[in-house]
Motif scaffolding. Structure first.
Motif, mmCIF file in Angstrom:
data_model
loop_
_atom_site.group_PDB
_atom_site.id
_atom_site.type_symbol
_atom_site.label_atom_id
_atom_site.label_comp_id
_atom_site.label_asym_id
_atom_site.label_seq_id
_atom_site.Cartn_x
_atom_site.Cartn_y
_atom_site.Cartn_z
ATOM 1 N N GLY A 16 -24.661 31.131 2.107
ATOM 2 C CA GLY A 16 -23.617 32.131 2.353
ATOM 3 C C GLY A 16 -23.015 32.597 1.031
ATOM 4 N N ILE A 69 -19.901 32.303 -0.700
ATOM 5 C CA ILE A 69 -19.263 31.446 -1.710
ATOM 6 C C ILE A 69 -20.169 30.261 -2.050
ATOM 7 C CG2 ILE A 69 -17.172 30.168 -2.310
ATOM 8 C CD1 ILE A 69 -15.675 31.840 -0.218
ATOM 9 N N ASP A 122 -28.155 24.713 5.547
ATOM 10 C CA ASP A 122 -27.654 25.992 6.066
ATOM 11 C C ASP A 122 -28.474 26.378 7.303
ATOM 12 O OD1 ASP A 122 -25.933 28.522 4.515
ATOM 13 O OD2 ASP A 122 -27.096 28.957 6.327
ATOM 14 N N ASP A 169 -28.466 22.740 11.303
ATOM 15 C CA ASP A 169 -27.102 22.936 11.812
ATOM 16 C C ASP A 169 -26.230 21.758 11.363
ATOM 17 O OD1 ASP A 169 -24.815 23.169 13.454
ATOM 18 O OD2 ASP A 169 -25.986 23.986 15.115
ATOM 19 N N ILE A 170 -25.039 22.049 10.837
ATOM 20 C CA ILE A 170 -24.148 20.946 10.428
ATOM 21 C C ILE A 170 -23.652 20.140 11.625
ATOM 22 C CG2 ILE A 170 -23.383 21.908 8.211
ATOM 23 C CD1 ILE A 170 -20.755 22.753 9.765
ATOM 24 N N PHE A 172 -18.996 24.130 2.649
ATOM 25 C CA PHE A 172 -18.646 25.552 2.779
ATOM 26 C C PHE A 172 -19.017 26.114 4.140
ATOM 27 C CE2 PHE A 172 -19.302 25.042 -1.812
ATOM 28 C CZ PHE A 172 -18.281 25.797 -2.369
ATOM 29 N N SER A 222 -17.141 32.645 9.425
ATOM 30 C CA SER A 222 -16.069 32.997 8.482
ATOM 31 C C SER A 222 -15.393 34.340 8.735
ATOM 32 C CB SER A 222 -16.636 33.006 7.058
ATOM 33 O OG SER A 222 -17.521 34.109 6.894
ATOM 34 N N THR A 250 -19.235 25.395 14.988
ATOM 35 C CA THR A 250 -19.510 25.127 13.569
ATOM 36 C C THR A 250 -18.285 24.569 12.852
ATOM 37 O OG1 THR A 250 -21.269 26.753 13.439
ATOM 38 C CG2 THR A 250 -20.106 26.258 11.386
ATOM 39 N N TYR A 254 -10.677 32.250 14.334
ATOM 40 C CA TYR A 254 -11.253 31.769 13.066
ATOM 41 C C TYR A 254 -10.267 30.844 12.344
ATOM 42 C CZ TYR A 254 -12.080 31.713 8.040
ATOM 43 O OH TYR A 254 -12.228 31.308 6.730
ATOM 44 N N LYS A 295 -10.424 26.762 11.510
ATOM 45 C CA LYS A 295 -10.358 26.201 10.153
ATOM 46 C C LYS A 295 -9.170 25.231 10.046
ATOM 47 C CE LYS A 295 -12.510 26.954 6.960
ATOM 48 N NZ LYS A 295 -13.779 26.384 6.425
ATOM 49 N N ASN A 345 -11.806 36.023 -1.349
ATOM 50 C CA ASN A 345 -12.778 36.087 -2.454
ATOM 51 C C ASN A 345 -13.487 37.432 -2.477
ATOM 52 O OD1 ASN A 345 -14.191 32.836 -3.090
ATOM 53 N ND2 ASN A 345 -12.222 33.260 -2.196
HETATM 54 P P1 NAD Z 1 -20.233 33.154 4.821
HETATM 55 O O1 NAD Z 1 -20.059 33.582 6.226
HETATM 56 O O2 NAD Z 1 -20.663 34.135 3.800
HETATM 57 O O3 NAD Z 1 -21.279 31.936 4.760
HETATM 58 C C1 NAD Z 1 -21.262 30.897 5.699
HETATM 59 C C2 NAD Z 1 -22.582 30.159 5.605
HETATM 60 O O4 NAD Z 1 -22.552 29.062 6.533
HETATM 61 C C3 NAD Z 1 -23.808 31.015 5.970
HETATM 62 O O5 NAD Z 1 -24.847 30.830 5.025
HETATM 63 C C4 NAD Z 1 -24.223 30.490 7.350
HETATM 64 O O6 NAD Z 1 -25.604 30.616 7.604
HETATM 65 C C5 NAD Z 1 -23.783 29.034 7.243
HETATM 66 N N1 NAD Z 1 -23.539 28.429 8.564
HETATM 67 C C6 NAD Z 1 -22.844 28.944 9.592
HETATM 68 N N2 NAD Z 1 -22.872 28.098 10.647
HETATM 69 C C7 NAD Z 1 -23.599 27.026 10.257
HETATM 70 C C8 NAD Z 1 -23.975 25.804 10.892
HETATM 71 N N3 NAD Z 1 -23.607 25.521 12.163
HETATM 72 N N4 NAD Z 1 -24.725 24.916 10.195
HETATM 73 C C9 NAD Z 1 -25.115 25.191 8.928
HETATM 74 N N5 NAD Z 1 -24.807 26.323 8.282
HETATM 75 C C10 NAD Z 1 -24.044 27.233 8.938
HETATM 76 O O7 NAD Z 1 -18.841 32.479 4.407
HETATM 77 P P2 NAD Z 1 -18.102 32.449 2.988
HETATM 78 O O8 NAD Z 1 -17.274 33.652 2.856
HETATM 79 O O9 NAD Z 1 -19.085 32.090 1.938
HETATM 80 O O10 NAD Z 1 -17.110 31.211 3.223
HETATM 81 C C11 NAD Z 1 -17.494 29.883 2.887
HETATM 82 C C12 NAD Z 1 -16.351 28.944 3.166
HETATM 83 O O11 NAD Z 1 -15.207 29.322 2.401
HETATM 84 C C13 NAD Z 1 -15.902 28.947 4.626
HETATM 85 O O12 NAD Z 1 -15.590 27.623 4.987
HETATM 86 C C14 NAD Z 1 -14.645 29.819 4.625
HETATM 87 O O13 NAD Z 1 -13.763 29.429 5.647
HETATM 88 C C15 NAD Z 1 -14.078 29.496 3.257
HETATM 89 N N6 NAD Z 1 -13.256 30.541 2.633
HETATM 90 C C16 NAD Z 1 -13.737 31.814 2.525
HETATM 91 C C17 NAD Z 1 -12.972 32.780 1.861
HETATM 92 C C18 NAD Z 1 -13.478 34.198 1.682
HETATM 93 O O14 NAD Z 1 -12.740 35.048 1.197
HETATM 94 N N7 NAD Z 1 -14.718 34.522 2.027
HETATM 95 C C19 NAD Z 1 -11.727 32.436 1.338
HETATM 96 C C20 NAD Z 1 -11.262 31.113 1.486
HETATM 97 C C21 NAD Z 1 -12.050 30.172 2.118
#
Ligand code: NAD
Ligand code: DAU
Length: 330
Positions: A10, A12, A33, A56-57, A76, A80, A95, A146, A150, A176
């Motif tokens: 994903g 981040i 992932d 899957d986690i 991570f 999201s 998830t 969501y 979290k 981000n």
């Molecule tokens: P994203 O949606 O871009 O990526 C999430 C990833 O998790 C994907 O690659 C997806 O395939 C994988 N995923 C989803 N369900 C899954 C499962 N059951 N098993 C395994 N993999 C799974 O999200 P992101 O924006 O990169 O966010 C990453 C983390 O950071 C999240 O926990 C989010 O809550 C947190 N976060 C995000 C932001 C932001 O601005 N994007 C800010 C603060 C915190």
């Protein structure tokens, strides 16, 4: 050091994997992932020190086996996107709650160090004229499915620390931006709309405020917390980047050579949080972290360049994403 990165395909997580390879010569990385719509194997660098496991986690067997061979789990993986959680909350429960629980149980069984990546949204929102910011003492008050999922995952981590002595740290970060972000999210949606000759879409009046941080700054902070943070502690990550959505859309338009008002207002998101703002004093003063991107315009310009140069990465996602927004009238 063997690092298991959940959600490393994903936005981040993939940037975290890249940072880790560049700065930690002793680290090997396993990405776990599921490769949902939001995950992309192409975001993970082709490097002999990285292995991708598609899974899957919430799958106990897979998780237990990977955690048994790991020194550190950086978590991570999540559903999201707020808008998706308003359409169908169920994958968020699976998830974000069951998946986090499954990881915690495996880390408990193998006494593995755990870092939980979370969001400022667990604190709810602030009024636009509130002089305050979120701190680690702000009560939880999530608004959407969501952010509620979290918040629940954060509370599970805290309980595993207190009840089972799990060696875990937690971080809650603000919005981000940067490369490899899915085009469903605000900034990449507008950049790729403009590339396609489509006007950006602003929810409601655009007065809502988000506290923007470059993804690399988020990830250096995550490593700082892992290296130096106190076990059981929550650190808030932010870079003093508050901007209204209207100001962000205007900045994107100007940076891409378009008239500043060439955007459309669309119906607002239900329950739309007004303002997020992070007080990162503890992270800065206790752990000595500082962001590298202090100027949003510079980070935004680099991000726009990345989307211009990497159309092959985002193009396959764009049509379906916009069709989904069309169905929502946004
Ligand atoms: P994203 O949606 O871009 O990526 C999430 C990833 O998790 C994907 O690659 C997806 O395939 C994988 N995923 C989803 N369900 C899954 C499962 N059951 N098993 C395994 N993999 C799974 O999200 P992101 O924006 O990169 O966010 C990453 C983390 O950071 C999240 O926990 C989010 O809550 C947190 N976060 C995000 C932001 C932001 O601005 N994007 C800010 C603060 C915190
Ligand atoms: O604060 C951290 C959170 O930031 C993370 O926990 C989430 O995973 C991440 O998605 C993000 O949540 P937001 O809901 O703030 O991000 P999003 O990119 O969806 O929207 C940012 C703001 O822009 C929000 O106020 C809604 C608005 N918006 C969004 C889109 C997609 C628009 O005005 N137009 C749009 O087209």
């Amino acid at each position: 050091m063997r690092v298991l990165v959940t959600g490393g395909a994903g936005f981040i997580g993939a940037n975290f994997v890249r940072l880790t390879l560049a700065t930690r010569p002793d680290a090997t990385v396993t990405v776990l992932d599921k490769l949902t719509y939001a995950g992309n194997a192409a975001s993970i660098p082709d490097d002999p020190r990285v292995t991708l496991v598609q899974g899957d986690i919430a799958d106990r067997e897979v998780v237990d086996s990977l955690v048994s061979e790991t020194d550190l789990v950086v978590h991570f993986a999540a559903e999201s996107h707020n808008d998706n959680s308003l359409t169908d909350p169920s994958p968020f429960i699976h998830t974000n709650l069951v998946g986090t629980f499954t990881l915690l149980e495996a880390c408990r069984a193998h006494a593995t160090r755990f870092h939980h990546v979370s969001t400022d949204e667990v604190y709810g929102d602030l009024a636009l004229d509130d002089p305050g910011k979120f701190t680690a003492d702000t009560p939880y008050n999530p608004s959407s499915p969501y952010s509620a999922s979290k918040a629940g995952s954060d509370l599970l981590v805290r309980a595993w620390v207190r009840s089972f002595g799990l060696a875990a740290t937690m971080s809650n970060c603000s919005n981000n931006y940067g490369p490899f972000q899915h085009v469903e999210k605000f900034i990449p949606r507008q950049i790729t709309n403009i590339i396609d000759g489509v006007r950006p879409k602003l929810y409601g009046a655009g007065a809502n405020v988000r506290d923007w941080i470059h993804v690399d700054d988020h990830n250096t902070a995550v490593w700082t917390v892992i290296d130096a943070g106190r076990v059981g502690q929550t650190y808030l990550i932010g870079a003093d980047g508050e901007l209204s959505n209207k100001a962000v859309v205007e900045a994107v338009l100007v940076a891409m050579g378009q008239p500043v008002d060439a955007y459309d207002h669309v119906p607002d998101r239900p329950g739309h949080d007004l303002r997020y703002a992070i007080d990162a004093t503890a992270l800065r003063e206790e752990l000595g972290w500082a962001p590298r991107y202090r100027d949003f315009a510079t980070g935004l310009a680099a991000t726009i360049d990345w989307y211009r140069d990497n159309e092959a990465w985002w193009r396959p996602l764009k049509r379906e994403t916009e069709l989904a927004y069309e169905r929502l009238g946004r």
